[in-house]
Design an enzyme around this catalytic site. Structure first.
Site, PDB file in Angstrom:
ATOM      1  N   HIS A   1       0.782  -1.221   0.494  1.00 44.90           N
ATOM      2  CA  HIS A   1       0.334  -0.057  -0.085  1.00 44.90           C
ATOM      3  C   HIS A   1       1.073   1.281  -0.331  1.00 44.90           C
ATOM      4  CE1 HIS A   1      -3.248  -2.762   1.771  1.00 44.90           C
ATOM      5  NE2 HIS A   1      -3.378  -2.530   0.332  1.00 44.90           N
TER       6      HIS A   1
ATOM      7  N   HIS B   1       0.148 -10.151   1.831  1.00 46.84           N
ATOM      8  CA  HIS B   1      -1.358 -10.040   2.631  1.00 46.84           C
ATOM      9  C   HIS B   1      -2.054 -11.560   2.088  1.00 46.84           C
ATOM     10  CE1 HIS B   1      -1.308  -6.723   2.878  1.00 46.84           C
ATOM     11  NE2 HIS B   1      -1.710  -5.982   2.210  1.00 46.84           N
TER      12      HIS B   1
ATOM     13  N   CYS C   1       3.366 -14.246   2.917  1.00 48.32           N
ATOM     14  CA  CYS C   1       4.539 -13.617   4.245  1.00 48.32           C
ATOM     15  C   CYS C   1       4.260 -15.127   4.776  1.00 48.32           C
ATOM     16  CB  CYS C   1       4.132 -12.771   4.586  1.00 48.32           C
ATOM     17  SG  CYS C   1       5.680 -12.831   6.432  1.00 48.32           S
TER      18      CYS C   1
ATOM     19  N   HIS D   1      -9.714  -5.679   4.527  1.00 52.66           N
ATOM     20  CA  HIS D   1      -7.890  -6.337   4.513  1.00 52.66           C
ATOM     21  C   HIS D   1      -7.658  -7.677   3.408  1.00 52.66           C
ATOM     22  CE1 HIS D   1      -3.876  -5.988   5.119  1.00 52.66           C
ATOM     23  NE2 HIS D   1      -4.016  -4.479   4.658  1.00 52.66           N
TER      24      HIS D   1
ATOM     25  N   GLU E   1      -5.322  -9.717   3.765  1.00 54.98           N
ATOM     26  CA  GLU E   1      -5.089 -10.492   4.127  1.00 54.98           C
ATOM     27  C   GLU E   1      -6.000 -11.690   4.867  1.00 54.98           C
ATOM     28  OE1 GLU E   1      -1.662  -9.563   7.033  1.00 54.98           O
ATOM     29  OE2 GLU E   1      -2.906 -11.203   7.732  1.00 54.98           O
TER      30      GLU E   1
ATOM     31  N   THR F   1      -2.400 -10.215  11.147  1.00 57.65           N
ATOM     32  CA  THR F   1      -1.204  -9.928  11.565  1.00 57.65           C
ATOM     33  C   THR F   1      -0.405  -8.442  12.085  1.00 57.65           C
ATOM     34  OG1 THR F   1      -0.384  -9.601   9.445  1.00 57.65           O
ATOM     35  CG2 THR F   1      -0.105 -11.765  10.268  1.00 57.65           C
TER      36      THR F   1
ATOM     37  N   SER G   1      -3.077   2.658   4.158  1.00 56.88           N
ATOM     38  CA  SER G   1      -1.988   1.358   4.499  1.00 56.88           C
ATOM     39  C   SER G   1      -2.328   1.672   6.047  1.00 56.88           C
ATOM     40  CB  SER G   1      -0.280   1.480   4.821  1.00 56.88           C
ATOM     41  OG  SER G   1       0.578   0.882   5.479  1.00 56.88           O
TER      42      SER G   1
HETATM   43  S1  SF4 Z   1       3.938  -7.555   9.068  1.00 57.11           S
HETATM   44 FE1  SF4 Z   1       4.692  -9.286  10.086  1.00 57.11          FE
HETATM   45  S2  SF4 Z   1       3.072 -11.138   8.583  1.00 57.11           S
HETATM   46 FE2  SF4 Z   1       2.957  -9.355   7.724  1.00 57.11          FE
HETATM   47  S3  SF4 Z   1       3.762  -9.464   6.568  1.00 57.11           S
HETATM   48 FE3  SF4 Z   1       4.985  -7.959   7.580  1.00 57.11          FE
HETATM   49  S4  SF4 Z   1       6.910 -10.006   8.647  1.00 57.11           S
HETATM   50 FE4  SF4 Z   1       4.500 -10.847   7.706  1.00 57.11          FE
END
Ligand code: SF4
Length: 581
Positions: A41, A76, A99, A127, A129, A165, A221
């Site tokens: 983002h 995500h 991730c 979102h 994710e 997360t 973001s």
């Molecule tokens: S915030 Fe943490 S879980 Fe999310 S993409 Fe970044 S490293 Fe991965």
């Protein structure tokens, strides 16, 4: 203005990994590359990726509608069926950039759903994710964004709770309390990423130690907005900016110090630009002398005068290590040659500088005419001084200057270029670091030996290795800090080829090896006792690496200057030793 940069500012591991996957895919494959949804983002980074041929695809094309190309899944993650649909669309390759930490949450959700539990995801329902996570619950997923929404949930018997997360810890804790109040026992998985925890803890700590906080990142973001909210909840003024142009200079000048942090999708170069702008603001009441002294020091660094002076210092150290009197002519050659090569090469290869050193790139662009002129004159001055030393030094420096200037120029014939994929010498992996170290070693260690006409093999070799390792460590270390920009322009530096961890181990081994060599050489009667004193600049380089890697100082002109002062230190120690003897 005093500026403190949060250690956790910038790309998290997942975003960096997804960016690296996208950029390496773009450099390795000429075909179409699409990310399913924006990779991160951040509008500026998305523009930049578009410039590299990496475009955003909002919808998955119908089955069989694509004839090849690459689809990239962002950090995500996606619903499992979307992954399948991407393959069916006809892309020849689907690169999964999810991730690994998001993959773990998906696995927790799948396991819970398969044993019949209801999975409550604490996050923003829209979102991407969370959309992906919910799809892994196979119809048993429910999303709540805050404690008030728990009352709207249907009756549930077996509840498993997870978090997006990047969720705030306070919200997650309050939702869990509400869930337990309503449903009794809840199986809680605190899946808030450690990177998010650290970033949020740090912004609170930072806010308590400075007069205001600047958060750099895309205004869309979620994690960036959360950082700004946390900073303002602490009672300090918080400024959310996308770029340095958004800074409210008048309001910031009223503050004595600011802390800077950035969202997980903000690249280093954007943070550096903001930090630079903030550093240039003189706070009301800030003493003039330290402010101007720091500006002069930064000027010396950006203009390359400091590093050229370092080459002069290394020539003194290297001559005395070889038990020759240092000559002003040799010192002049080193200064002018290094100044000319650093300045002219920047103008021949500007692209990476915009990302790695926006501060310097801006300075060099502003004074382009003067700097190119002084660079050319310095190259001529270096050659002129070499001519005074003799034919061999002159020819050697002439060849090195030509190689140095041709370094960034596409000299490989097109037919060969197509076969080996290399346009110029700079495209050879690791070539920048190795060639810079070799050039310095020849100028500061070989020239003094050639100029005198006779040399002691071991002390000459020691002086050569000393310069080679010191400069290699300096350059490779800056390459580690510049990985993001180098990846964007497709430079294959040593950390990109070997990876950061291996490069750091290599640097450590070189530093320890050089220190041992310097310690043993005088004991064996192979070098003067000066070698012991020269361990100090080696230790100085190592200490600066620790300082920068641990985030105790911001990467930038000031820290680069402190790294380069170790070359000055080598010269000063050698002169002191010579005077004392
Ligand atoms: S915030 Fe943490 S879980 Fe999310 S993409 Fe970044 S490293 Fe991965």
């Amino acid at each position: 203005m005093k500026v403190r940069l949060a250690r956790t500012a910038g790309f998290c591991m997942g975003v960096r990994r997804a960016m690296e996957l996208a950029l390496t895919t773009a450099h390795g494959r000429p075909g179409d590359i699409h990310t399913y949804g924006p990779l991160i983002h951040n509008p500026q980074v998305l523009d930049l990726l578009a410039g590299k041929g990496i475009r955003v695809m909002d919808e998955i094309p119908p089955p069989g509608s694509r004839q090849g190309g690459t689809a990239i899944i962002r950090a995500h993650g996606v619903p499992p069926e979307d992954k399948q649909r991407l393959k069916q669309a006809g892309f020849s390759r689907v690169v999964d950039g999810t991730c690994p930490r998001v993959v773990k949450v998906q696995a927790i959700i799948r396991r819970a759903a398969r044993r019949g539990a209801a999975v409550v995801i604490v996050g923003d329902a829209d979102h991407p994710e969370v959309v992906g996570l919910k799809a892994h619950a196979e119809g048993r997923g429910l999303v709540v964004s805050g404690p008030a929404e728990v009352a709207d949930l249907p009756p549930l018997s077996q509840v498993v709770a997870v978090a997006q997360t990047t969720q705030s810890q306070a919200t997650f804790t309050r939702v869990i309390e509400e869930l337990e109040r309503r449903f009794g026992q809840v199986e809680v998985h605190d899946t808030i990423c450690e990177a998010t925890h650290r970033r949020q803890d740090e912004v609170l700590r930072l806010a308590s130690e400075v007069d205001g906080v600047v958060v750099v990142g895309g205004k869309q973001s979620g994690n960036t907005k959360r950082l700004a909210q946390l900073a303002s909840q602490s009672g300090r003024p918080a400024f959310l900016v996308e770029t340095e142009a958004d800074l409210d200079r008048a309001q910031l000048a009223r503050l004595g110090s600011v802390g800077v942090t950035a969202g997980a999708s903000t690249p280093n170069w954007m943070i550096k630009k903001v930090v630079r702008e903030l550093g240039a603001i003189r706070s009301q009441g800030q003493a003039r002398l330290p402010f101007w002294l720091s500006r002069v020091f930064r000027f010396l660094v950006r203009s390359q005068v400091l590093v050229a002076g370092g080459a002069a210092g290394m020539t003194v150290a290297s001559s005395l290590l070889q038990e020759h009197q240092p000559s002003l002519t040799l010192v002049g050659v080193a200064f002018f040659y290094i100044y000319a090569m650093h300045i002219l090469n920047h103008f021949l290869d500007k692209e990476a500088g915009q990302y790695n050193e926006p501060d310097r790139a801006q300075f060099l662009a502003k004074h382009q005419g003067f700097l190119i002129g002084s660079g050319v004159l310095s190259a001529v001055a270096a050659l002129f001084l070499c001519a005074m030393l003799g034919t061999v030094p002159f020819v050697l420096v002439l060849v090195m200057s030509a190689l140095g200037l041709l370094y960034s120029v596409p000299v490989i014939p097109p037919r060969l270029e197509r076969r080996i994929g290399i346009h110029s010498l700079k495209d050879i992996p690791g070539s920048k670091t190795i060639s810079a170290a070799l050039a310095w070693a020849v100028i500061v260690a070989v020239l003094p030996a050639l100029a005198v006409g006779g040399f002691h093999p071991f002390s000459a070799a020691l002086a050569f290795v000393y310069a080679l390792v010191m400069v290699f460590v300096r350059c490779a270390f800056f390459d580690i800090l510049d990985v993001q920009g180098d990846l964007i322009v497709g430079k294959e530096t040593i950390p990109i080829v070997l990876g950061e961890a291996k490069t750091r181990r290599l640097l450590l081994a070189l530093i320890v090896g050089l220190a041992l060599l310097l310690a043993l050489a005088p004991l064996l009667g192979l070098a003067p006792a000066l070698a012991w004193a020269l361990i100090l600049p080696v230790a100085g380089l190592a200490a600066m690496q620790v300082v920068l890697m641990r985030g105790l100082m911001m990467p930038g002109a000031a820290s680069e200057g402190l790294v380069d002062l170790n070359f000055w230190l080598a010269g000063a120690l050698a002169l002191t030793w010579a005077l004392a003897n």
